[in-house]
Write an enzyme that holds these catalytic residues in place. Structure first.
Site, short mmCIF file in Angstrom:
data_model
loop_
_atom_site.label_atom_id
_atom_site.label_comp_id
_atom_site.label_asym_id
_atom_site.label_seq_id
_atom_site.Cartn_x
_atom_site.Cartn_y
_atom_site.Cartn_z
N CYS A 1 24.43 10.89 -27.81
CA CYS A 1 25.03 10.28 -29.00
C CYS A 1 26.30 11.01 -29.42
O CYS A 1 27.11 10.46 -30.17
CB CYS A 1 24.02 10.24 -30.15
SG CYS A 1 23.37 11.84 -30.63
N HIS A 2 26.51 12.22 -28.91
CA HIS A 2 27.74 12.95 -29.23
C HIS A 2 28.98 12.27 -28.65
O HIS A 2 30.10 12.55 -29.07
CB HIS A 2 27.67 14.40 -28.75
CG HIS A 2 27.47 14.56 -27.27
ND1 HIS A 2 26.23 14.52 -26.67
CD2 HIS A 2 28.37 14.73 -26.27
CE1 HIS A 2 26.37 14.67 -25.36
NE2 HIS A 2 27.66 14.80 -25.09
#
Length: 201
Positions: free
Chosen positions: A171-172
């Site tokens: 998700c980064h």
């Protein structure tokens, strides 16, 4: 009459090695009896200590220290199973892959995942995140569209914010449409560090 202090002084002391040996026996016995539903350990990384937890199906949780590891373990005991033990050996493969990732020798993770902590649209978003290649980024809008609901940009952001498997499920790599970094479960500094490691920032 023996006082309380004398009574405790008479008890044998248990050294660290004995504690470790007893804990290993407990873990082995729980494994053999099929009573260990969630194994966990922590590892030190360039973005701080990460808690890793796995079920027999696969990695179920990765948590930053800022998320309070004790609270995360309480949540796992409530949401997955109370039969939870620190069993580092069960997570050796995950720890090795994360070490390789942070050393720049790994671009994808091969460990099995248990996504039981995510449901519905959130799970659909998480299933799309590994498609964002190492060193690349995608917008929340693009992820919402890929997950089947182009209008659910805010919900895609919420899915990323509640990702139970940060780093491993990347998700980064999701940023705002204007290119700014956006928020991150492990903090903006951790997000920037991961993107820098991958050459995406």
């Amino acid at each position: 009459m023996t006082n309380e202090r004398d009574l405790f002084a008479a008890l044998p002391t248990i050294d660290d090695e004995t504690n470790r040996r007893l804990h290993r026996r407990l873990v082995d016995a729980a494994n053999a009896a099929g009573l260990l539903d969630v194994a966990y350990r922590t590892i030190d990384t360039p973005v701080g200590a990460l808690l890793l937890a796995a079920t027999p199906k696969g990695l179920v949780r990765v948590a930053y220290a800022s998320q309070d590891h004790d609270l995360v373990l309480e949540g796992l005991a409530r949401d997955v199973s109370p039969r939870i033990l620190r069993a580092p050996a069960r997570l050796d493969g995950v720890a090795r892959e994360l070490e390789e990732y942070f050393a720049g020798r790994r671009r994808t993770f091969d460990v099995p995942l248990d996504l039981q902590l995510s449901h519905g649209f959130r799970r659909a978003v998480l299933s799309r995140l590994p498609e964002i290649g190492y060193g690349k980024t995608a917008s929340y809008a693009a992820i919402a569209k890929a997950a089947g609901n182009p209008k659910a940009v805010r919900a895609a952001g919420s899915a990323c914010a509640s990702n139970p498997l940060p780093v491993v499920v990347p998700c980064h790599r999701v940023v705002r449409s204007d290119g700014t970094i956006g928020q991150y479960v492990g903090g903006v500094d951790a997000k920037r560090a991961l993107l820098t490691l991958e050459g995406a920032a």
